[in-house]
Design a protein around this motif. Sequence first.
Motif: not given
Length: 217
Positions: A212, A210, A208
């Motif tokens: 975190y 992304t 994705s």
Amino acid sequence: HAYATTRGGYYRIDLAAGAAAKVDVEGQADTEFTAIARRADGKLVLGSADGAVYTLGADAGDTAAVDATLKIFARVDVLVTQGNTAVVLDRGQTSVTTISESGDNDRQALRAGEGATTMVADEVGRVLVADTRGDGLLVFSVDPLIQRQRAPVRDSPYGLAGSPTLAWVSQTATNTVVGYDLATGIPVEKVRYRTVQQPNTLAYDDASGTLYVVSGT
């Protein structure tokens, strides 16, 4: 699957099913395991509070046999792998050490800054280390073990994650995450984000794109 250490063994966690199964390491019921990593060949490597590294064979459901043991550290705080090479971070000795594929001897060792605390492996073959006391990001290759790069990172660098284009470092004193480009051999800061309080742990999801950030508070 994800893996988490516990006294006497580890948990194998099936993320899709939301289930965890405990696996006991044979002959180590009282051992406090502190770190775990999975090699490219599928073998698990565990580290312990008393400074030993255990290379396991295939587990048979709820038990796993020990193929090799190496006890030369003050404590095994972090374990990562690149291919079938395991890498140990010992905070007490602020050192990084590679373990042979057989698991019964150390190949090479280097001091890691003034007070290294965390370590991750990235997908392009590097090992990243946060030198929290020395305010730096250290970049190692593992075959052979060489410190390739060092970038000054102020304000208590701690959390680490690697992505295809950037190395991410959290600054816990200022609640900031910084992305560095390592491609040129000299770490170059590319992005800087304010983040949650006490950003201790970072993880990057390639699928994705992304990042975190997990807060310690």
